[in-house]
Design an enzyme around this catalytic site. Structure first.
Site, PDB file in Angstrom:
ATOM      1  N   ILE A   1      31.715 -79.440 -24.795  1.00 39.95           N
ATOM      2  CA  ILE A   1      30.667 -78.883 -25.655  1.00 39.95           C
ATOM      3  C   ILE A   1      30.967 -77.424 -26.026  1.00 39.95           C
ATOM      4  O   ILE A   1      30.426 -76.914 -27.011  1.00 39.95           O
ATOM      5  CB  ILE A   1      29.297 -79.014 -24.933  1.00 39.95           C
ATOM      6  CG1 ILE A   1      28.155 -79.066 -25.922  1.00 39.95           C
ATOM      7  CG2 ILE A   1      29.112 -77.942 -23.882  1.00 39.95           C
ATOM      8  CD1 ILE A   1      26.842 -79.509 -25.301  1.00 39.95           C
TER       9      ILE A   1
ATOM     10  N   GLN B   1      34.729 -73.975 -11.394  1.00 39.32           N
ATOM     11  CA  GLN B   1      34.097 -75.292 -11.515  1.00 39.32           C
ATOM     12  C   GLN B   1      32.584 -75.123 -11.578  1.00 39.32           C
ATOM     13  O   GLN B   1      31.988 -74.436 -10.732  1.00 39.32           O
ATOM     14  CB  GLN B   1      34.477 -76.204 -10.336  1.00 39.32           C
ATOM     15  CG  GLN B   1      33.985 -77.635 -10.539  1.00 39.32           C
ATOM     16  CD  GLN B   1      34.408 -78.585  -9.411  1.00 39.32           C
ATOM     17  OE1 GLN B   1      35.013 -78.175  -8.427  1.00 39.32           O
ATOM     18  NE2 GLN B   1      34.076 -79.851  -9.575  1.00 39.32           N
TER      19      GLN B   1
ATOM     20  N   HIS C   1      36.658 -83.908 -13.031  1.00 39.16           N
ATOM     21  CA  HIS C   1      37.019 -83.972 -14.452  1.00 39.16           C
ATOM     22  C   HIS C   1      38.304 -83.208 -14.699  1.00 39.16           C
ATOM     23  O   HIS C   1      38.532 -82.150 -14.120  1.00 39.16           O
ATOM     24  CB  HIS C   1      35.906 -83.431 -15.356  1.00 39.16           C
ATOM     25  CG  HIS C   1      35.454 -82.041 -15.011  1.00 39.16           C
ATOM     26  ND1 HIS C   1      34.568 -81.791 -14.006  1.00 39.16           N
ATOM     27  CD2 HIS C   1      35.771 -80.827 -15.548  1.00 39.16           C
ATOM     28  CE1 HIS C   1      34.343 -80.485 -13.921  1.00 39.16           C
ATOM     29  NE2 HIS C   1      35.069 -79.876 -14.835  1.00 39.16           N
TER      30      HIS C   1
ATOM     31  N   HIS D   1      40.290 -81.158 -17.594  1.00 36.77           N
ATOM     32  CA  HIS D   1      40.250 -80.539 -18.916  1.00 36.77           C
ATOM     33  C   HIS D   1      41.602 -80.813 -19.568  1.00 36.77           C
ATOM     34  O   HIS D   1      42.646 -80.477 -18.976  1.00 36.77           O
ATOM     35  CB  HIS D   1      40.099 -79.026 -18.823  1.00 36.77           C
ATOM     36  CG  HIS D   1      38.802 -78.534 -18.260  1.00 36.77           C
ATOM     37  ND1 HIS D   1      37.783 -78.052 -19.046  1.00 36.77           N
ATOM     38  CD2 HIS D   1      38.365 -78.430 -16.979  1.00 36.77           C
ATOM     39  CE1 HIS D   1      36.781 -77.663 -18.274  1.00 36.77           C
ATOM     40  NE2 HIS D   1      37.107 -77.875 -17.011  1.00 36.77           N
TER      41      HIS D   1
HETATM   42  P1  AMP Z   1      34.143 -76.830 -15.173  1.00 36.64           P
HETATM   43  O1  AMP Z   1      33.638 -75.428 -15.450  1.00 36.64           O
HETATM   44  O2  AMP Z   1      35.595 -76.931 -14.880  1.00 36.64           O
HETATM   45  O3  AMP Z   1      33.266 -77.497 -14.122  1.00 36.64           O
HETATM   46  O4  AMP Z   1      33.957 -77.635 -16.529  1.00 36.64           O
HETATM   47  C1  AMP Z   1      32.740 -78.118 -16.973  1.00 36.64           C
HETATM   48  C2  AMP Z   1      32.853 -78.231 -18.468  1.00 36.64           C
HETATM   49  O5  AMP Z   1      31.806 -79.052 -18.935  1.00 36.64           O
HETATM   50  C3  AMP Z   1      32.718 -76.898 -19.220  1.00 36.64           C
HETATM   51  O6  AMP Z   1      33.930 -76.665 -19.953  1.00 36.64           O
HETATM   52  C4  AMP Z   1      31.519 -77.113 -20.138  1.00 36.64           C
HETATM   53  O7  AMP Z   1      31.683 -76.515 -21.413  1.00 36.64           O
HETATM   54  C5  AMP Z   1      31.461 -78.631 -20.223  1.00 36.64           C
HETATM   55  N1  AMP Z   1      30.150 -79.186 -20.536  1.00 36.64           N
HETATM   56  C6  AMP Z   1      28.950 -78.835 -19.989  1.00 36.64           C
HETATM   57  N2  AMP Z   1      27.963 -79.620 -20.488  1.00 36.64           N
HETATM   58  C7  AMP Z   1      28.557 -80.485 -21.355  1.00 36.64           C
HETATM   59  C8  AMP Z   1      28.078 -81.534 -22.191  1.00 36.64           C
HETATM   60  N3  AMP Z   1      26.784 -81.888 -22.243  1.00 36.64           N
HETATM   61  N4  AMP Z   1      28.964 -82.199 -22.966  1.00 36.64           N
HETATM   62  C9  AMP Z   1      30.288 -81.874 -22.936  1.00 36.64           C
HETATM   63  N5  AMP Z   1      30.798 -80.906 -22.159  1.00 36.64           N
HETATM   64  C10 AMP Z   1      29.946 -80.203 -21.390  1.00 36.64           C
END
Ligand code: AMP
Ligand code: ZN
Length: 119
Positions: free
Chosen positions: A36, A99, A105, A107
């Site tokens: 997002i 995180q 997940h 990236h």
């Molecule tokens: P991390 O910081 O490695 O845990 O990555 C979490 C990721 O999820 C971040 O890059 C956010 O931008 C992404 N994110 C959070 N909410 C959403 C959502 N609803 N849809 C898609 N990505 C999201």
């Protein structure tokens, strides 16, 4: 039971279709959707459908699904035509490493140059 859905987990809600996402690929075990808040022209998250808090926990419990994440990450890069110029697969693990969502997940980042060491 290990891997079961967590009621308060954003990515479990995306897997269940309760929170919308721009899905780019889906398999029996994985879902890939656009981040997002993209940090590169290609920025896709590849997640297991089962819930584990981080990549290492997933790999210990379900090594086949951890491998599925890597294979799907390469498919995402190929579909976005970033594979030829290189791409990154990043697993932030722990809040100190950035995180914020504690459902494993990858990236997948591509479509621009990257520095080393990473920031
Ligand atoms: P991390 O910081 O490695 O845990 O990555 C979490 C990721 O999820 C971040 O890059 C956010 O931008 C992404 N994110 C959070 N909410 C959403 C959502 N609803 N849809 C898609 N990505 C999201
Ligand atoms: Zn979850």
């Amino acid at each position: 039971m290990a891997g079961e859905r967590q009621a308060d987990c954003l990515f479990c809600k995306i897997v269940a279709g309760e929170v919308p996402a721009t899905v780019v690929r889906e398999t029996e075990t994985t879902l890939a959707f656009r981040d997002i808040n993209p940090q590169a022209p290609t920025h896709v998250l590849v997640i297991p459908k089962v819930h584990y808090p981080d990549a290492a926990t997933l790999a210990a419990a379900e090594p086949g699904i951890a491998a599925d994440i890597l294979r799907e990450s390469a498919e995402v890069a190929a579909e976005d035509k970033t594979a030829g110029s290189g791409y990154r697969i990043i697993f932030n693990t722990g809040s100190g490493a950035g995180q914020t969502v504690f459902h494993a997940h990858a990236h997948v980042l591509g479509g621009r140059g990257f520095n080393w060491p990473p920031g």
